[in-house]
Design a protein around this motif. Structure first.
Motif, PDB file in Angstrom:
ATOM      1  N   SER A 272       0.823  -1.210   0.000  1.00  0.00           N
ATOM      2  CA  SER A 272       0.000   0.000   0.000  1.00  0.00           C
ATOM      3  C   SER A 272       0.856   1.258   0.000  1.00  0.00           C
ATOM      4  O   SER A 272       0.449   2.287  -0.534  1.00  0.00           O
ATOM      5  CB  SER A 272      -0.930  -0.004   1.218  1.00  0.00           C
ATOM      6  OG  SER A 272      -0.202  -0.117   2.430  1.00  0.00           O
ATOM      7  N   GLU A 273       2.056   1.201   0.571  1.00  0.00           N
ATOM      8  CA  GLU A 273       2.923   2.366   0.597  1.00  0.00           C
ATOM      9  C   GLU A 273       3.589   2.624  -0.750  1.00  0.00           C
ATOM     10  O   GLU A 273       4.126   3.709  -0.973  1.00  0.00           O
ATOM     11  CB  GLU A 273       4.008   2.198   1.669  1.00  0.00           C
ATOM     12  CG  GLU A 273       3.464   2.043   3.085  1.00  0.00           C
ATOM     13  CD  GLU A 273       2.805   3.310   3.591  1.00  0.00           C
ATOM     14  OE1 GLU A 273       3.513   4.230   4.034  1.00  0.00           O
ATOM     15  OE2 GLU A 273       1.557   3.383   3.547  1.00  0.00           O
ATOM     16  N   ASN A 274       3.552   1.641  -1.641  1.00  0.00           N
ATOM     17  CA  ASN A 274       4.162   1.807  -2.965  1.00  0.00           C
ATOM     18  C   ASN A 274       3.119   1.791  -4.078  1.00  0.00           C
ATOM     19  O   ASN A 274       3.463   1.726  -5.248  1.00  0.00           O
ATOM     20  CB  ASN A 274       5.198   0.705  -3.221  1.00  0.00           C
ATOM     21  CG  ASN A 274       6.015   0.958  -4.480  1.00  0.00           C
ATOM     22  OD1 ASN A 274       6.507   2.067  -4.695  1.00  0.00           O
ATOM     23  ND2 ASN A 274       6.124  -0.055  -5.335  1.00  0.00           N
ATOM     24  N   LEU A 275       1.842   1.868  -3.729  1.00  0.00           N
ATOM     25  CA  LEU A 275       0.779   1.918  -4.723  1.00  0.00           C
ATOM     26  C   LEU A 275       0.014   3.223  -4.568  1.00  0.00           C
ATOM     27  O   LEU A 275      -0.151   3.720  -3.450  1.00  0.00           O
ATOM     28  CB  LEU A 275      -0.202   0.748  -4.549  1.00  0.00           C
ATOM     29  CG  LEU A 275       0.302  -0.654  -4.871  1.00  0.00           C
ATOM     30  CD1 LEU A 275      -0.737  -1.682  -4.431  1.00  0.00           C
ATOM     31  CD2 LEU A 275       0.584  -0.829  -6.362  1.00  0.00           C
ATOM     32  N   ASN A 276      -0.436   3.783  -5.663  1.00  0.00           N
ATOM     33  CA  ASN A 276      -1.380   4.891  -5.589  1.00  0.00           C
ATOM     34  C   ASN A 276      -2.284   4.876  -6.816  1.00  0.00           C
ATOM     35  O   ASN A 276      -2.041   4.157  -7.785  1.00  0.00           O
ATOM     36  CB  ASN A 276      -0.693   6.245  -5.391  1.00  0.00           C
ATOM     37  CG  ASN A 276       0.210   6.643  -6.534  1.00  0.00           C
ATOM     38  OD1 ASN A 276       0.039   6.225  -7.681  1.00  0.00           O
ATOM     39  ND2 ASN A 276       1.195   7.478  -6.237  1.00  0.00           N
TER      40      ASN A 276
ATOM     41  N   GLN B  40       6.833   8.450  -3.406  1.00  0.00           N
ATOM     42  CA  GLN B  40       5.819   8.470  -2.357  1.00  0.00           C
ATOM     43  C   GLN B  40       6.477   8.005  -1.064  1.00  0.00           C
ATOM     44  O   GLN B  40       7.119   6.957  -1.028  1.00  0.00           O
ATOM     45  CB  GLN B  40       4.653   7.546  -2.745  1.00  0.00           C
ATOM     46  CG  GLN B  40       3.489   7.538  -1.775  1.00  0.00           C
ATOM     47  CD  GLN B  40       2.272   6.844  -2.363  1.00  0.00           C
ATOM     48  OE1 GLN B  40       1.500   7.432  -3.099  1.00  0.00           O
ATOM     49  NE2 GLN B  40       2.110   5.565  -2.037  1.00  0.00           N
ATOM     50  N   TYR B  41       6.316   8.782  -0.012  1.00  0.00           N
ATOM     51  CA  TYR B  41       6.936   8.440   1.265  1.00  0.00           C
ATOM     52  C   TYR B  41       6.158   9.103   2.384  1.00  0.00           C
ATOM     53  O   TYR B  41       5.291   9.951   2.151  1.00  0.00           O
ATOM     54  CB  TYR B  41       8.397   8.907   1.294  1.00  0.00           C
ATOM     55  CG  TYR B  41       8.564  10.406   1.137  1.00  0.00           C
ATOM     56  CD1 TYR B  41       8.621  11.240   2.251  1.00  0.00           C
ATOM     57  CD2 TYR B  41       8.655  10.985  -0.126  1.00  0.00           C
ATOM     58  CE1 TYR B  41       8.762  12.626   2.100  1.00  0.00           C
ATOM     59  CE2 TYR B  41       8.778  12.355  -0.278  1.00  0.00           C
ATOM     60  CZ  TYR B  41       8.836  13.166   0.834  1.00  0.00           C
ATOM     61  OH  TYR B  41       8.960  14.527   0.689  1.00  0.00           O
ATOM     62  N   ARG B  42       6.462   8.731   3.609  1.00  0.00           N
ATOM     63  CA  ARG B  42       5.835   9.358   4.772  1.00  0.00           C
ATOM     64  C   ARG B  42       6.840  10.318   5.412  1.00  0.00           C
ATOM     65  O   ARG B  42       8.008   9.977   5.596  1.00  0.00           O
ATOM     66  CB  ARG B  42       5.376   8.313   5.791  1.00  0.00           C
ATOM     67  CG  ARG B  42       4.206   7.507   5.259  1.00  0.00           C
ATOM     68  CD  ARG B  42       3.484   6.710   6.315  1.00  0.00           C
ATOM     69  NE  ARG B  42       2.351   6.022   5.699  1.00  0.00           N
ATOM     70  CZ  ARG B  42       1.131   6.521   5.579  1.00  0.00           C
ATOM     71  NH1 ARG B  42       0.874   7.725   6.083  1.00  0.00           N
ATOM     72  NH2 ARG B  42       0.168   5.837   5.005  1.00  0.00           N
TER      73      ARG B  42
ATOM     74  N   ARG C 296       2.672  11.618   7.619  1.00  0.00           N
ATOM     75  CA  ARG C 296       1.765  11.949   6.513  1.00  0.00           C
ATOM     76  C   ARG C 296       2.322  11.389   5.207  1.00  0.00           C
ATOM     77  O   ARG C 296       3.522  11.441   4.957  1.00  0.00           O
ATOM     78  CB  ARG C 296       1.598  13.460   6.396  1.00  0.00           C
ATOM     79  CG  ARG C 296       1.003  14.115   7.627  1.00  0.00           C
ATOM     80  CD  ARG C 296       0.818  15.606   7.386  1.00  0.00           C
ATOM     81  NE  ARG C 296      -0.055  15.833   6.245  1.00  0.00           N
ATOM     82  CZ  ARG C 296      -1.377  15.796   6.312  1.00  0.00           C
ATOM     83  NH1 ARG C 296      -1.961  15.535   7.461  1.00  0.00           N
ATOM     84  NH2 ARG C 296      -2.114  16.001   5.244  1.00  0.00           N
ATOM     85  N   LEU C 297       1.421  10.875   4.385  1.00  0.00           N
ATOM     86  CA  LEU C 297       1.829  10.323   3.095  1.00  0.00           C
ATOM     87  C   LEU C 297       2.067  11.472   2.121  1.00  0.00           C
ATOM     88  O   LEU C 297       1.187  12.301   1.891  1.00  0.00           O
ATOM     89  CB  LEU C 297       0.744   9.393   2.555  1.00  0.00           C
ATOM     90  CG  LEU C 297       1.145   8.496   1.392  1.00  0.00           C
ATOM     91  CD1 LEU C 297       2.200   7.491   1.826  1.00  0.00           C
ATOM     92  CD2 LEU C 297      -0.083   7.760   0.846  1.00  0.00           C
ATOM     93  N   VAL C 298       3.253  11.519   1.547  1.00  0.00           N
ATOM     94  CA  VAL C 298       3.654  12.598   0.646  1.00  0.00           C
ATOM     95  C   VAL C 298       3.925  12.012  -0.739  1.00  0.00           C
ATOM     96  O   VAL C 298       4.597  10.990  -0.864  1.00  0.00           O
ATOM     97  CB  VAL C 298       4.918  13.320   1.159  1.00  0.00           C
ATOM     98  CG1 VAL C 298       5.377  14.377   0.160  1.00  0.00           C
ATOM     99  CG2 VAL C 298       4.653  13.947   2.519  1.00  0.00           C
ATOM    100  N   THR C 299       3.392  12.651  -1.755  1.00  0.00           N
ATOM    101  CA  THR C 299       3.664  12.270  -3.143  1.00  0.00           C
ATOM    102  C   THR C 299       4.325  13.445  -3.842  1.00  0.00           C
ATOM    103  O   THR C 299       3.893  14.590  -3.677  1.00  0.00           O
ATOM    104  CB  THR C 299       2.384  11.885  -3.880  1.00  0.00           C
ATOM    105  OG1 THR C 299       1.714  10.852  -3.165  1.00  0.00           O
ATOM    106  CG2 THR C 299       2.692  11.385  -5.285  1.00  0.00           C
TER     107      THR C 299
END
Length: 523
Positions: free
Chosen positions: A406-410, A429-431, A436-439
């Motif tokens: 989920s952390e590598n999918l959007n 994409q990272y926290r 907070r999830l940042v793109t």
């Protein structure tokens, strides 16, 4: 200033000579594009200030008698603004109302326009979503401060839909009764109207609950799309004809006039029955709200709804309630990785038979978390988007990264997905340090554009405690290399993936270096 030309300081153009813009590099041009938006915001802030000053002076006069006609101060203000800016009186009224409304109820929000954080259309959205909060209400100053603080602290793209959701969330938090009353009033005002247009046409308008509009619109599209590819009508024309057929029970036909027409046009009754079993309206909420506690929900392609609306939808006989976490699946492990030391619950992210494919639960979770397409400025529903591996999945050597999690999918709309796949842009994409999830989207020359400022994690914070990860894979089976074997092709796609991996690694090192030296990088 000389003649009609205004000479601006050179610093206003971010290093780009306005007389020779093509001489600048792309990085400088992107900087100038961003700065031009900030200048426009500051200019709009100045205009609002001038309009309110004119309004104050005109209203102070109250009214004047001009040739036997009584002109109020409000009217005098509108006339002055309209004639000076070459606007219609209606356009001038809107501008005056915005200026006065922002000064009286959203002064801190108005300051974000001065500082180049927001644009005029964004303040218009905020003003419209807070319009029912009375000026004299005790929550108005607090609501204004929270909206401004959110806009200042959350960097990134604010589309109309995400900004609307953010303001609705804050309004409900402070005055849920107001939101419930607004929904009741809106439902009480539902109805159908006709309006005569020019040249023998007329307009039919219907107002109803959002979920009913979704079902009705889907039925129209299904019937309209049943014609063959040779039908000469536009999409709008077919939709109009299909709506009439559904409302009157008359026949809808393909108009290609070909003997070999392949259209299979269903009867209107069959369309309605099929759509009722086909349309899925995604509603996101938490268990406490379902159980009767105050809270909010979110409807796909609509936005934030009240707890009362959530429970009404859940009580529908055709509603299906599904938990976000996979049913009958135990988490693989627990970890204290979330901000504020919350426990993160981790579930399998990929299908056992194909590590590239996410599980149904993982795919649903990513769409719920994103809500919309993650491409800045795109408002397409995440439930109508593709799921993309942010770091590309490496089928030859999965251990190099790009795993299905989920952390590598959007969620990306089809255009955004194709542009990512075949273009030269890179997204990461990272926290951040706050969890907070940042793109970020990175142009070929290295210019960084921040993604969405909010996701549905801000509406439902418990989503931050859920992860879907790809389980560790067993070591690969040893291969015996013979003279007949050929190495995997070193094609363009493999080279592009390698370049992107290297670029992401450089960006991560640079981001970590800046954060250690100066704190989080500004956007």
């Amino acid at each position: 200033m000389s003649g009609n030309r205004v000479d601006l300081p050179g610093g206003s153009f971010a290093g780009v000579d306005p007389a020779h813009p093509y001489a600048a590099n792309m990085y400088s041009l992107m900087d100038e594009l961003a700065e031009s938006q900030h200048r426009q915001s500051r200019e709009d802030w100045r205009r609002y200030g001038v309009v309110t000053a004119i309004a104050d002076r005109c209203i102070a006069v109250r009214s004047t008698i001009d040739g036997g006609i009584v002109v109020s101060g409000d009217t005098d203000c509108v006339i002055r603004v309209a004639r000076q800016l070459s606007l219609t009186r209606r356009q001038a009224e809107i501008l005056v109302d915005e200026a006065i409304g922002l000064r009286e109820s959203l002064p801190e929000g108005l300051d974000t326009l001065r500082d180049g954080i927001t644009t005029r259309w964004q303040l218009q959205v905020i003003l419209s979503r807070t319009a029912l909060v009375p000026y004299e209400s005790s929550i108005t100053p607090t609501l204004d401060a929270e909206i401004a603080a959110t806009l200042r602290s959350k960097k990134g793209s604010w589309t109309r839909a995400r900004l609307r959701d953010e303001v609705d969330r804050l309004v409900f938090r402070h005055d849920p009764d107001l939101v419930r009353e607004r929904r009741k009033e809106a439902l009480d005002n539902r109805g159908m109207w006709t309006h005569i247009l020019d040249d023998g046409t007329a307009e039919l308008t219907g107002v109803m609950a959002a979920e009913n509009v979704r079902i009705a619109a889907k039925a129209v599209r299904v019937l309209a799309d049943s014609v063959c590819k040779h039908d000469g009508r536009t999409v709008g024309q077919r939709n109009s004809d299909a709506m009439f057929a559904l409302l009157t029970g008359t026949v809808f036909e393909c108009l290609c006039d070909r003997e070999d027409c392949t259209a299979e046009v269903p009867e209107p009754d069959a369309v309605v029955a099929a759509v009722r079993s086909e349309v899925v309206i995604h509603v996101v909420t938490d268990q406490a709200t379902l159980n009767g506690a105050p809270g909010i929900g979110w409807v796909d392609e609509h936005g934030v709804i009240s707890d009362e609306h959530v429970r009404d939808l859940a009580d529908r006989p055709d509603a299906t309630i599904t938990p976000v976490t996979p049913a009958r699946t135990a988490p693989t492990r627990f970890a204290a990785e979330a901000p504020s030391s919350d426990v993160v619950v981790i579930y399998p992210g990929s299908q056992p038979s194909d590590p590239y494919r996410p599980t149904t639960a993982c795919a649903d979770f990513v769409r719920i978390r994103d809500g919309y397409c993650t491409e800045p400025g795109c408002e397409k529903s995440a439930f109508s988007c593709d799921l993309d591996h942010v770091t590309e999945y490496d089928r030859q050597r999965p251990t190099r990264g790009g795993l299905t999690s989920s952390e590598n999918l959007n969620a990306k709309c089809r255009f955004g997905h194709l542009h990512k796949t075949f273009g030269d842009w890179v997204d990461v994409q990272y926290r951040d340090e706050d969890g907070r999830l940042v793109t970020e989207y990175i142009t070929p020359e290295g210019y960084r554009i921040r993604g969405d400022a909010e996701t549905l994690e801000d509406l439902f914070p418990n989503l931050r405690r859920i992860r879907f990860e790809q389980p560790a894979q067993a070591p690969p089976t040893p291969r015996v290399i013979t003279g007949d074997d050929t190495p995997p092709p070193n094609n363009r796609t493999a080279a592009k993936h390698a370049r992107r991996r290297a670029e992401r690694a450089r960006n991560q090192r640079e981001r970590e270096r800046r954060e250690q030296a100066d704190g989080p990088a500004p956007f």
